[in-house]
Scaffold this active site. Structure first.
Site, mmCIF file in Angstrom:
data_model
loop_
_atom_site.group_PDB
_atom_site.id
_atom_site.type_symbol
_atom_site.label_atom_id
_atom_site.label_comp_id
_atom_site.label_asym_id
_atom_site.label_seq_id
_atom_site.Cartn_x
_atom_site.Cartn_y
_atom_site.Cartn_z
ATOM 1 N N ARG A 167 4.909 -6.212 0.074
ATOM 2 C CA ARG A 167 6.111 -7.023 0.403
ATOM 3 C C ARG A 167 6.868 -5.431 1.568
ATOM 4 O O ARG A 167 6.868 -4.273 1.200
ATOM 5 C CB ARG A 167 7.069 -6.132 -0.134
ATOM 6 N N THR B 169 12.723 -6.420 4.370
ATOM 7 C CA THR B 169 12.739 -7.725 3.627
ATOM 8 C C THR B 169 12.260 -7.613 2.717
ATOM 9 O O THR B 169 12.607 -9.193 2.317
ATOM 10 C CB THR B 169 12.189 -8.642 5.308
ATOM 11 N N ASP C 45 7.611 1.232 -9.927
ATOM 12 C CA ASP C 45 6.794 0.357 -9.229
ATOM 13 C C ASP C 45 5.560 0.335 -9.754
ATOM 14 O O ASP C 45 5.271 1.367 -9.909
ATOM 15 C CB ASP C 45 6.966 1.374 -7.518
ATOM 16 N N ASP D 9 2.500 2.022 -7.608
ATOM 17 C CA ASP D 9 2.173 3.177 -8.217
ATOM 18 C C ASP D 9 1.715 3.793 -9.090
ATOM 19 O O ASP D 9 1.141 4.908 -9.429
ATOM 20 C CB ASP D 9 3.523 3.660 -7.417
HETATM 21 C C1 PRP Z 1 4.899 -5.529 -5.660
HETATM 22 C C2 PRP Z 1 4.354 -6.941 -7.368
HETATM 23 C C3 PRP Z 1 4.778 -7.369 -6.957
HETATM 24 C C4 PRP Z 1 5.434 -7.636 -5.892
HETATM 25 C C5 PRP Z 1 6.921 -8.082 -6.666
HETATM 26 O O1 PRP Z 1 3.652 -5.028 -4.670
HETATM 27 O O2 PRP Z 1 2.634 -6.040 -7.259
HETATM 28 O O3 PRP Z 1 3.086 -7.460 -5.836
HETATM 29 O O4 PRP Z 1 6.042 -6.187 -5.395
HETATM 30 O O5 PRP Z 1 7.401 -8.308 -5.722
HETATM 31 P P1 PRP Z 1 8.529 -10.191 -5.349
HETATM 32 O O6 PRP Z 1 7.915 -10.599 -6.416
HETATM 33 O O7 PRP Z 1 9.547 -9.641 -4.646
HETATM 34 O O8 PRP Z 1 7.508 -10.636 -4.413
HETATM 35 P P2 PRP Z 1 4.174 -4.362 -3.754
HETATM 36 O O9 PRP Z 1 4.392 -5.335 -2.321
HETATM 37 O O10 PRP Z 1 4.917 -3.575 -4.303
HETATM 38 O O11 PRP Z 1 2.210 -4.126 -3.565
HETATM 39 P P3 PRP Z 1 1.337 -2.985 -4.471
HETATM 40 O O12 PRP Z 1 1.097 -3.644 -5.305
HETATM 41 O O13 PRP Z 1 0.243 -2.898 -3.324
HETATM 42 O O14 PRP Z 1 1.731 -1.479 -4.926
HETATM 43 N N1 URA Z 2 7.518 -4.645 -7.526
HETATM 44 C C1 URA Z 2 7.854 -3.435 -8.418
HETATM 45 O O1 URA Z 2 6.343 -2.971 -8.103
HETATM 46 N N2 URA Z 2 8.267 -3.531 -8.704
HETATM 47 C C2 URA Z 2 9.684 -4.334 -8.794
HETATM 48 O O2 URA Z 2 11.106 -3.915 -9.502
HETATM 49 C C3 URA Z 2 9.587 -5.061 -7.586
HETATM 50 C C4 URA Z 2 8.694 -5.152 -7.044
#
Ligand code: PRP
Ligand code: URA
Length: 209
Positions: free
Chosen positions: A104, A108, A200, A203
């Site tokens: 993400r 945005t 997160d 993380d």
């Molecule tokens: C997080 C999560 C989803 C997304 C959800 O990923 O694992 O993929 O955000 O958010 P959304 O429904 O608003 O799209 P992130 O972009 O943080 O990446 P990561 O898994 O690599 O930490």
């Molecule tokens: N992605 C995450 O990992 N946690 C949230 O709460 C939203 C998006």
């Protein structure tokens, strides 16, 4: 309209509570996510068709049941979706695994694609997309769109924590995709994080913060 399956089994809810707690470290967080994924997998695969097979037990011949030819693929959305693969693989060891990389944009909150590698015959498989967090729904919708562009017609979305906003977006854009979740939380904060959520997920799984 796609169906929303909320898996409120007591063991799933108990494990999720420990995951939500900010004092839970990465090792326990990962193990709990594995365990919950296996438990949720029972529901996601509940209606997979069976067919008869003739076998012989040590006692006699019998006609028993086996999962029919319809094959399965697990497609985690990187990174956090990876945390749900092992549990599903324990349940269905022969499932193939594809990977879709999305992150993400921090301002945005829109998903950005950076990787896609799928099994060659993905269009013939029941595809379970995994991602612990269904927040705005942008990542899940984009991943499903990518799978449909490859010909997939039988897709399910398995997430741990979701919110009404994300559920609505997936149901509007992909009414053929059922959603399986362990919790529907209150909503999103100003950073598009789930409230109360668990922070997160990526993380916390990988210990990157
Ligand atoms: C997080 C999560 C989803 C997304 C959800 O990923 O694992 O993929 O955000 O958010 P959304 O429904 O608003 O799209 P992130 O972009 O943080 O990446 P990561 O898994 O690599 O930490
Ligand atoms: N992605 C995450 O990992 N946690 C949230 O709460 C939203 C998006």
């Amino acid at each position: 309209m796609s169906l929303l399956h909320v898996i409120n089994h007591p063991m799933v809810q108990h494990k999720l509570t420990i995951m939500r707690d900010k004092s839970t470290g990465s090792k326990d967080f990962r193990e709990l996510l594995n365990e919950i994924s296996l438990l949720m997998g029972y529901e996601v695969t509940r209606d997979i068709p069976l067919e008869d097979v003739d076998i012989e037990t040590p006692i006699c011949k019998m006609t028993a049941k086996e999962v029919s030819g319809r094959k399965l693929a697990i497609v985690p959305i990187l990174r956090a979706g990876l945390g749900m693969v092992e549990g599903l693989h324990t349940l269905v060891p022969v499932a193939k695994v594809g990977h879709i990389g999305l992150y993400r944009n921090e301002e945005t909150h829109e998903p950005v694609e950076y990787y896609c590698k799928l099994p060659e015959d993905i269009q013939d498989r029941l595809v379970i997309v995994t991602d612990p967090m269904l927040a705005t729904g942008g990542s899940a919708c984009d991943a499903i769109t990518m799978l449909k562009a490859k010909g997939c017609r039988n897709i399910r979305l398995m997430c741990l924590v979701s919110v009404p906003e994300g559920i609505k977006k997936v149901q509007n854009e992909h009414p053929d995709v059922d959603i399986y979740t362990a919790a529907v939380d209150d909503g999103l904060n100003e950073n598009a994080y789930i409230v109360p959520g668990l922070g997160d997920a990526g993380d916390r799984i990988f210990g990157t913060k």
